[in-house]
Scaffold this motif. Sequence first.
Motif, PDB file in Angstrom:
ATOM      1  N   THR A 153     -19.794   8.022 -14.436  1.00 55.62           N
ATOM      2  CA  THR A 153     -20.773   7.881 -13.357  1.00 55.62           C
ATOM      3  C   THR A 153     -20.076   7.658 -12.010  1.00 55.62           C
ATOM      4  N   GLY A 154     -18.778   7.505 -12.037  1.00 52.78           N
ATOM      5  CA  GLY A 154     -18.031   7.232 -10.805  1.00 52.78           C
ATOM      6  C   GLY A 154     -17.789   8.499  -9.986  1.00 52.78           C
ATOM      7  N   ASP A 155     -17.024   8.338  -8.886  1.00 55.69           N
ATOM      8  CA  ASP A 155     -16.796   9.468  -7.995  1.00 55.69           C
ATOM      9  C   ASP A 155     -15.353   9.983  -8.048  1.00 55.69           C
ATOM     10  N   ARG A 156     -14.615   9.577  -9.085  1.00 59.50           N
ATOM     11  CA  ARG A 156     -13.249  10.078  -9.258  1.00 59.50           C
ATOM     12  C   ARG A 156     -13.095  10.661 -10.652  1.00 59.50           C
ATOM     13  N   THR A 157     -12.231  11.648 -10.798  1.00 54.28           N
ATOM     14  CA  THR A 157     -11.947  12.190 -12.133  1.00 54.28           C
ATOM     15  C   THR A 157     -11.261  11.112 -12.953  1.00 54.28           C
ATOM     16  N   THR A 158     -11.826  10.838 -14.126  1.00 55.13           N
ATOM     17  CA  THR A 158     -11.258   9.804 -14.976  1.00 55.13           C
ATOM     18  C   THR A 158     -10.380  10.424 -16.053  1.00 55.13           C
ATOM     19  N   PHE A 159      -9.233   9.781 -16.284  1.00 59.94           N
ATOM     20  CA  PHE A 159      -8.334  10.163 -17.378  1.00 59.94           C
ATOM     21  C   PHE A 159      -8.330   8.999 -18.350  1.00 59.94           C
ATOM     22  N   GLY A 186     -19.172  12.211 -12.165  1.00 50.92           N
ATOM     23  CA  GLY A 186     -20.583  12.522 -12.410  1.00 50.92           C
ATOM     24  C   GLY A 186     -20.838  13.450 -13.584  1.00 50.92           C
ATOM     25  N   THR A 187     -20.040  13.335 -14.654  1.00 50.76           N
ATOM     26  CA  THR A 187     -20.318  14.193 -15.818  1.00 50.76           C
ATOM     27  C   THR A 187     -20.864  13.372 -16.968  1.00 50.76           C
ATOM     28  N   ARG A 188     -21.614  14.037 -17.808  1.00 46.60           N
ATOM     29  CA  ARG A 188     -22.067  13.432 -19.062  1.00 46.60           C
ATOM     30  C   ARG A 188     -21.998  14.538 -20.111  1.00 46.60           C
ATOM     31  N   ILE A 189     -21.270  14.241 -21.166  1.00 47.06           N
ATOM     32  CA  ILE A 189     -21.107  15.231 -22.233  1.00 47.06           C
ATOM     33  C   ILE A 189     -21.688  14.641 -23.511  1.00 47.06           C
TER      34      ILE A 189
END
Length: 394
Positions: free
Chosen positions: A334-340, A380-383
Amino acid sequence: MVTIEQARFLLAQNVRVLEPVNLAVAAVAGLRLADAPRAQFDLPPADVSAMDGYAARVEDLGAGPLPVAGDICAGMPQTRIAAGTSARIQTGAEIPIGADVVIPQEQAVSEPGGRVRLRPSSPGSFIHKRGEVCSVGETLADAGEVITPHLLGLLASAGPDLLKVTPRPRIVIVTTGSELVSLSERPGQGKIRDGNACMLRALAVAANLPVATHERVPDSQPELLSAVSAAAGAADIIVTSGGVSVGDYDLVRRVVEELGAEVLFHGVAIRPGKPTLAVRLGSKWLIGLPGNPLSALVVWRLFVRPLVEALAGDTKAFDDPTEEGTVTEVASNTGDRTTFAPAFTNLDRRKCCIRLIPWKGSHDLYAMRRANSLAVLPAGTRIEPGGTMSFLRL
Ligand code: AMP
Ligand code: MG
């Protein structure tokens, strides 16, 4: 702040392959060729036997047993056989003048009186022809190729004594933080062990780099300045850990600016690893990793590792390194950065299955223990379970 794609692009744009060096064949395993070496010898050096057996001439076969006139061993100068005779021959021995075929031992029957009955055959059978693998002057490999063990075998057999290769970059690790103590100390009040120094050196070893030297400095601008300037004299890449964020004691940026560095980016929209700094100091590089261990690990994987390979001559080093698999449970960012995020990916399946590992943040190396990859979750992705997700092998 730049995106990860912009960061990668900036590094790729600015990197220059290291100057080639001439090294003895024995010292070039794993390096990339900087030019295309040519064969100095024919391989095989002469027509040689491919089998242990008998050298003979085709027209003498089938007309009864032949006398065995000699025994030709590998490494002997070329001999000769007379018409109507044969000779024992060893694998790798030079075909004698007068012979045009080798009959393997398995197709020969010894007869009394030093004779041998040989099965009929056709000219050239079981003979390795001179130069059929490579001949003098032929290109053995192309510039840019990695010297694998098998290429090294070929180069050692037929190539020049010295090879022009791109070296692996020299790296110096500088860990910063007044809270850090060496592994030989018990941390006192407010102190922690310098775990990153060990982790980063191990990463350097895994990246096939020459043993990395390491310097630990407190949060002191003059001490950091002298460590970084010394490192710039000895290394192609300086990797710093800590002191790269926005606090009063985050001194790495100040120091590199004092040294007249060109900042390519400071801040990347990733989690962990946001404060990452990338700098050019003349022909040298400095990558400032955040001090939190998981951040340092992720930033090494994302930027240091490809930079190392690009300097060492890999033209594809900055290509997108991600692969795809299926996620086992809901994955969301839900954040605004690409998470690893730490993940375990079942890599031996045809379709990779990715399981996310709960983690407490960029300080949580404990969670990382069970991970073999990093799940990539764009902002902002949800899989949903069963959906496709990108991941990065560690
Ligand atoms: P910094 O990036 O310097 O603000 O540090 C962030 C966090 O990482 C702090 O909690 C530090 O104590 C920790 N840290 C910094 N350097 C290291 C290191 N070399 N090893 C382990 N933890 C570190
Ligand atoms: Mg610090």
